[in-house]
Design an enzyme around this catalytic site. Structure first.
Site, PDB file in Angstrom:
ATOM      1  CE  LYS A  34       0.974 -36.848 -16.418  1.00 17.06           C
ATOM      2  NZ  LYS A  34       1.429 -38.087 -15.966  1.00 17.06           N
ATOM      3  CE1 TYR A  78       6.920 -26.579  -2.442  1.00 18.17           C
ATOM      4  CE2 TYR A  78       7.931 -25.397  -4.324  1.00 18.17           C
ATOM      5  CZ  TYR A  78       7.497 -25.441  -3.119  1.00 18.17           C
ATOM      6  OH  TYR A  78       7.969 -24.525  -2.377  1.00 18.17           O
ATOM      7  CB  ALA A  80       4.916 -35.416  -5.500  1.00 20.29           C
ATOM      8  CB  THR A 121       6.783 -35.820   3.145  1.00 17.97           C
ATOM      9  OG1 THR A 121       6.007 -36.178   4.132  1.00 17.97           O
ATOM     10  CG2 THR A 121       7.165 -37.095   2.254  1.00 17.97           C
ATOM     11  CG  ASP A 122       6.375 -35.119   8.591  1.00 19.39           C
ATOM     12  OD1 ASP A 122       5.786 -35.735   7.270  1.00 19.39           O
ATOM     13  OD2 ASP A 122       6.117 -34.561   9.202  1.00 19.39           O
ATOM     14  CD  GLU A 123       3.241 -38.830   4.832  1.00 25.87           C
ATOM     15  OE1 GLU A 123       2.959 -40.041   4.285  1.00 25.87           O
ATOM     16  OE2 GLU A 123       2.087 -38.073   4.882  1.00 25.87           O
ATOM     17  CE1 TYR A 148       3.656 -38.263  -1.261  1.00 20.22           C
ATOM     18  CE2 TYR A 148       3.367 -38.491   0.907  1.00 20.22           C
ATOM     19  CZ  TYR A 148       3.803 -37.716   0.013  1.00 20.22           C
ATOM     20  OH  TYR A 148       4.259 -36.269   0.277  1.00 20.22           O
ATOM     21  CE  LYS A 152       7.784 -36.242  -1.835  1.00 21.41           C
ATOM     22  NZ  LYS A 152       7.954 -35.346  -2.855  1.00 21.41           N
ATOM     23  CG  ASN A 178       2.908 -27.835   3.884  1.00 23.21           C
ATOM     24  OD1 ASN A 178       3.089 -26.860   3.236  1.00 23.21           O
ATOM     25  ND2 ASN A 178       3.362 -28.696   4.685  1.00 23.21           N
ATOM     26  CB  ILE A 189      -7.652 -29.326   6.995  1.00 23.87           C
ATOM     27  CG1 ILE A 189      -6.907 -29.749   8.437  1.00 23.87           C
ATOM     28  CG2 ILE A 189      -8.192 -27.748   7.053  1.00 23.87           C
ATOM     29  CD1 ILE A 189      -5.713 -28.869   9.057  1.00 23.87           C
TER      30      ILE A 189
HETATM   31  P1  NAD Z   1      -0.381 -31.607  -4.808  1.00 19.39           P
HETATM   32  O1  NAD Z   1      -1.011 -33.081  -5.244  1.00 19.39           O
HETATM   33  O2  NAD Z   1      -1.645 -30.518  -4.439  1.00 19.39           O
HETATM   34  O3  NAD Z   1       0.196 -30.937  -6.162  1.00 19.39           O
HETATM   35  C1  NAD Z   1       1.020 -31.766  -6.875  1.00 19.39           C
HETATM   36  C2  NAD Z   1       1.116 -31.082  -8.264  1.00 19.39           C
HETATM   37  O4  NAD Z   1       2.099 -31.724  -8.956  1.00 19.39           O
HETATM   38  C3  NAD Z   1      -0.289 -30.708  -9.023  1.00 19.39           C
HETATM   39  O5  NAD Z   1      -0.274 -29.702  -9.556  1.00 19.39           O
HETATM   40  C4  NAD Z   1       0.134 -31.765 -10.149  1.00 19.39           C
HETATM   41  O6  NAD Z   1      -0.712 -31.459 -11.619  1.00 19.39           O
HETATM   42  C5  NAD Z   1       1.637 -31.703 -10.390  1.00 19.39           C
HETATM   43  N1  NAD Z   1       2.203 -33.193 -11.030  1.00 19.39           N
HETATM   44  C6  NAD Z   1       2.017 -34.426 -10.603  1.00 19.39           C
HETATM   45  N2  NAD Z   1       2.388 -35.173 -11.503  1.00 19.39           N
HETATM   46  C7  NAD Z   1       3.340 -34.327 -12.303  1.00 19.39           C
HETATM   47  C8  NAD Z   1       4.084 -34.810 -13.319  1.00 19.39           C
HETATM   48  N3  NAD Z   1       4.466 -36.005 -13.552  1.00 19.39           N
HETATM   49  N4  NAD Z   1       4.937 -33.488 -14.040  1.00 19.39           N
HETATM   50  C9  NAD Z   1       4.512 -32.584 -13.627  1.00 19.39           C
HETATM   51  N5  NAD Z   1       3.613 -31.945 -12.784  1.00 19.39           N
HETATM   52  C10 NAD Z   1       2.876 -33.130 -12.273  1.00 19.39           C
HETATM   53  O7  NAD Z   1       0.699 -31.789  -3.769  1.00 19.39           O
HETATM   54  P2  NAD Z   1       1.056 -30.872  -2.482  1.00 19.39           P
HETATM   55  O8  NAD Z   1       0.335 -31.187  -1.286  1.00 19.39           O
HETATM   56  O9  NAD Z   1       0.961 -29.471  -3.073  1.00 19.39           O
HETATM   57  O10 NAD Z   1       2.576 -31.372  -2.422  1.00 19.39           O
HETATM   58  C11 NAD Z   1       3.718 -30.761  -3.153  1.00 19.39           C
HETATM   59  C12 NAD Z   1       4.977 -31.528  -2.795  1.00 19.39           C
HETATM   60  O11 NAD Z   1       5.281 -31.186  -1.321  1.00 19.39           O
HETATM   61  C13 NAD Z   1       4.936 -32.848  -2.777  1.00 19.39           C
HETATM   62  O12 NAD Z   1       6.326 -33.193  -3.437  1.00 19.39           O
HETATM   63  C14 NAD Z   1       4.811 -33.301  -1.580  1.00 19.39           C
HETATM   64  O13 NAD Z   1       5.480 -34.758  -1.178  1.00 19.39           O
HETATM   65  C15 NAD Z   1       5.276 -32.354  -0.573  1.00 19.39           C
HETATM   66  N6  NAD Z   1       4.882 -32.304   0.686  1.00 19.39           N
HETATM   67  C16 NAD Z   1       3.824 -32.085   0.857  1.00 19.39           C
HETATM   68  C17 NAD Z   1       3.279 -31.939   2.130  1.00 19.39           C
HETATM   69  C18 NAD Z   1       1.536 -31.733   2.540  1.00 19.39           C
HETATM   70  O14 NAD Z   1       1.268 -31.508   3.581  1.00 19.39           O
HETATM   71  N7  NAD Z   1       0.643 -31.582   1.519  1.00 19.39           N
HETATM   72  C19 NAD Z   1       3.885 -32.087   3.302  1.00 19.39           C
HETATM   73  C20 NAD Z   1       5.466 -32.073   2.998  1.00 19.39           C
HETATM   74  C21 NAD Z   1       5.736 -32.313   1.690  1.00 19.39           C
HETATM   75  O1  TDX Z   2     -11.203 -37.963   5.729  1.00 18.64           O
HETATM   76  C1  TDX Z   2     -10.012 -38.183   6.297  1.00 18.64           C
HETATM   77  N1  TDX Z   2     -10.189 -38.380   7.678  1.00 18.64           N
HETATM   78  C2  TDX Z   2      -8.986 -38.507   8.404  1.00 18.64           C
HETATM   79  O2  TDX Z   2      -9.096 -38.972   9.687  1.00 18.64           O
HETATM   80  C3  TDX Z   2      -8.745 -37.986   5.661  1.00 18.64           C
HETATM   81  C4  TDX Z   2      -8.667 -37.413   4.334  1.00 18.64           C
HETATM   82  C5  TDX Z   2      -7.689 -38.081   6.560  1.00 18.64           C
HETATM   83  N2  TDX Z   2      -7.777 -38.479   7.639  1.00 18.64           N
HETATM   84  C6  TDX Z   2      -6.561 -38.614   8.654  1.00 18.64           C
HETATM   85  C7  TDX Z   2      -5.457 -39.247   8.145  1.00 18.64           C
HETATM   86  C8  TDX Z   2      -4.195 -38.666   8.698  1.00 18.64           C
HETATM   87  O3  TDX Z   2      -3.871 -39.049   9.783  1.00 18.64           O
HETATM   88  O4  TDX Z   2      -6.176 -37.381   8.687  1.00 18.64           O
HETATM   89  C9  TDX Z   2      -4.717 -37.195   8.880  1.00 18.64           C
HETATM   90  C10 TDX Z   2      -4.009 -36.281   7.597  1.00 18.64           C
HETATM   91  O5  TDX Z   2      -4.368 -36.965   6.466  1.00 18.64           O
HETATM   92  P1  TDX Z   2      -4.012 -36.415   5.094  1.00 18.64           P
HETATM   93  O6  TDX Z   2      -4.536 -35.083   4.772  1.00 18.64           O
HETATM   94  O7  TDX Z   2      -4.407 -37.393   3.863  1.00 18.64           O
HETATM   95  O8  TDX Z   2      -2.735 -36.059   5.141  1.00 18.64           O
HETATM   96  P2  TDX Z   2      -1.290 -37.282   5.422  1.00 18.64           P
HETATM   97  O9  TDX Z   2      -1.565 -38.494   5.140  1.00 18.64           O
HETATM   98  O10 TDX Z   2      -0.749 -37.033   6.907  1.00 18.64           O
HETATM   99  O11 TDX Z   2      -0.181 -36.580   4.386  1.00 18.64           O
HETATM  100  C11 TDX Z   2       0.103 -35.405   4.294  1.00 18.64           C
HETATM  101  O12 TDX Z   2       1.098 -34.774   4.883  1.00 18.64           O
HETATM  102  C12 TDX Z   2       2.564 -35.361   4.527  1.00 18.64           C
HETATM  103  C13 TDX Z   2       0.064 -35.111   2.796  1.00 18.64           C
HETATM  104  O13 TDX Z   2      -1.042 -35.557   2.152  1.00 18.64           O
HETATM  105  C14 TDX Z   2       1.278 -35.625   2.187  1.00 18.64           C
HETATM  106  O14 TDX Z   2       1.772 -35.266   0.768  1.00 18.64           O
HETATM  107  C15 TDX Z   2       2.739 -35.028   2.812  1.00 18.64           C
HETATM  108  O15 TDX Z   2       3.776 -35.737   2.631  1.00 18.64           O
END
Ligand code: NAD
Ligand code: TDX
Length: 332
Positions: A34, A78, A80, A121-123, A148, A152, A178, A189
């Site tokens: 999207k 993916y 979300a 996610t593990d959350e 969030y 999930k 990740n 990060i």
């Molecule tokens: P992100 O926010 O970087 O990307 C999400 C993508 O989904 C974007 O490109 C967005 O445009 C698209 N999107 C959102 N709503 C949509 C919709 N209604 N239709 C079509 N596309 C849509 O997210 P991410 O960090 O890459 O996470 C991807 C997946 O992995 C998620 O399901 C998240 O829960 C899961 N996940 C993320 C992490 C993490 O550390 N980031 C860890 C474990 C699981």
């Molecule tokens: O500026 C910051 N300072 C800080 O201390 C931000 C943005 C975060 N944090 C802390 C919060 C968390 O303990 O860092 C940790 C990581 O934060 P996020 O990057 O927001 O990740 P988290 O909330 O752990 O969730 C991520 O991992 C699981 C992803 O965003 C989720 O999509 C995934 O499901």
């Protein structure tokens, strides 16, 4: 050779998966995205056009899904709303995409009898105590903390019910935090790396003792591909790379890698409901499917990630001011 429908393929982990699949297999990919604030077509630049098609659209659009499903062998879901802090300020888009969007997709996969893999996610398991030796396993009870993670969890339960009630050919994976290229600058990060590049001090929530279990996005991709190839239908797999670090230590490593002094960061207001610790036991995936992470050196992975953000300012710069403006509203 298969064709995958990768939802959210213009986001962080989805785009890493698309790169990984196109580089390491002969499969084809259709990306459905999207392009919310988190989606970026530039993350898919340079990929072979004969094997990757981009479709701009919403996963909740049932008519569009009916067009796409006959063209694919599997859906890798993916898409979300992914950021906890945003979900605390405005939960509605999380319910729409994570729950209703997933509902539309599994209904479409059911109508067309398409194999489905759900990325989670593990959350969903809530959090662990800092001094606990336990880690999450496939049987840990669901106990999500934030809007969030609760959406999930809801989407995972929908997929499980569709497997049991309708025979949906589905698998689920729950992965830990990740890191790597193409991650949005709102996340921990990349936010700190780009702050330092901008001459701004990193921002640590609370005391920063919260622990996350870091995995490189490429290891997540290889695990998902393994599950698509060899996973047992109906199963849930936990994905993790034994990468536990507290937030304070991660900020100190970033500062050290970037040539700054270890204490050059600020403590800011903590996240409400902030989960203390996540930790994944991925024994099932390793012993049953023979998957192992390749990026076991977190510090080396962090160095490569810092270098990626140094080299790719045109990719992240357009998002930076808007991300920081959101944090200013909450004093973070
Ligand atoms: P992100 O926010 O970087 O990307 C999400 C993508 O989904 C974007 O490109 C967005 O445009 C698209 N999107 C959102 N709503 C949509 C919709 N209604 N239709 C079509 N596309 C849509 O997210 P991410 O960090 O890459 O996470 C991807 C997946 O992995 C998620 O399901 C998240 O829960 C899961 N996940 C993320 C992490 C993490 O550390 N980031 C860890 C474990 C699981
Ligand atoms: O500026 C910051 N300072 C800080 O201390 C931000 C943005 C975060 N944090 C802390 C919060 C968390 O303990 O860092 C940790 C990581 O934060 P996020 O990057 O927001 O990740 P988290 O909330 O752990 O969730 C991520 O991992 C699981 C992803 O965003 C989720 O999509 C995934 O499901």
């Amino acid at each position: 050779m298969s064709t995958f429908l990768v939802t959210g393929g213009a986001g962080f982990i989805g785009s890493n998966f698309v790169h990984y699949v196109l580089e390491s297999t002969d499969h084809r990919v259709i990306v459905l995205d999207k392009l919310t604030y988190a989606g970026n077509r530039a993350s898919l630049k340079g990929l072979p056009v004969n094997r990757m098609t981009f479709m701009h659209g919403d996963i909740a659009d049932a008519d569009l899904l009916d067009e796409l499903m006959p063209q694919v062998d599997a859906v890798v879901h993916y898409a979300a709303e992914s950021h906890n802090d945003n979900s605390l300020n405005d939960p509605r888009p999380f319910v729409d995409t994570n729950i209703l969007g997933t509902y539309a997709l599994i209904e479409a996969a059911r109508r067309h009898d398409v194999r489905f893999h759900h990325i989670s996610t593990d959350e969903v398991y809530g959090d662990l105590e800092l001094d606990d030796t336990e880690r999450f396993t496939e049987t840990t009870p669901y106990n999500p903390s934030s809007p969030y993670s609760s959406t999930k969890a809801g989407s995972d339960l929908l997929v499980r019910a569709w497997v049991r009630s309708f025979g949906l050919r589905a698998t689920i994976s729950n992965c830990s935090n990740n890191y790597g290229p193409y991650q949005h600058v709102e996340k921990f990060i990349p936010r700190q790396i780009t702050n330092v590049l901008d001459g701004v001090r990193p921002r640590l929530y609370g005391e920063g003792l919260n622990v996350r279990d870091w995995i490189h996005a490429n290891d997540h991709s290889s695990a998902v591909l393994t599950i698509l190839e060899r996973g047992r239908l109906g199963e849930t797999y936990l994905i993790g790379a034994d990468g536990e670090h507290n937030n304070k230590a991660v900020i100190e490593s970033i500062l050290e890698i970037m040539g700054e002094s270890a204490g050059a960061y600020d403590h800011v207001v903590d996240r409400p409901g902030h989960d203390l610790r996540y930790a994944i036991d991925s024994t099932t995936l390793r012993t049953e499917l023979g998957w192992f992470p390749q990026y076991s050196d977190f510090h080396a992975g962090l160095e490569a990630t810092v270098q990626w953000y140094r080299d790719n300012e045109p990719w992240w710069r357009p998002q930076k001011a808007a991300a920081e403006a959101k944090y200013q509203l909450t004093g973070q």
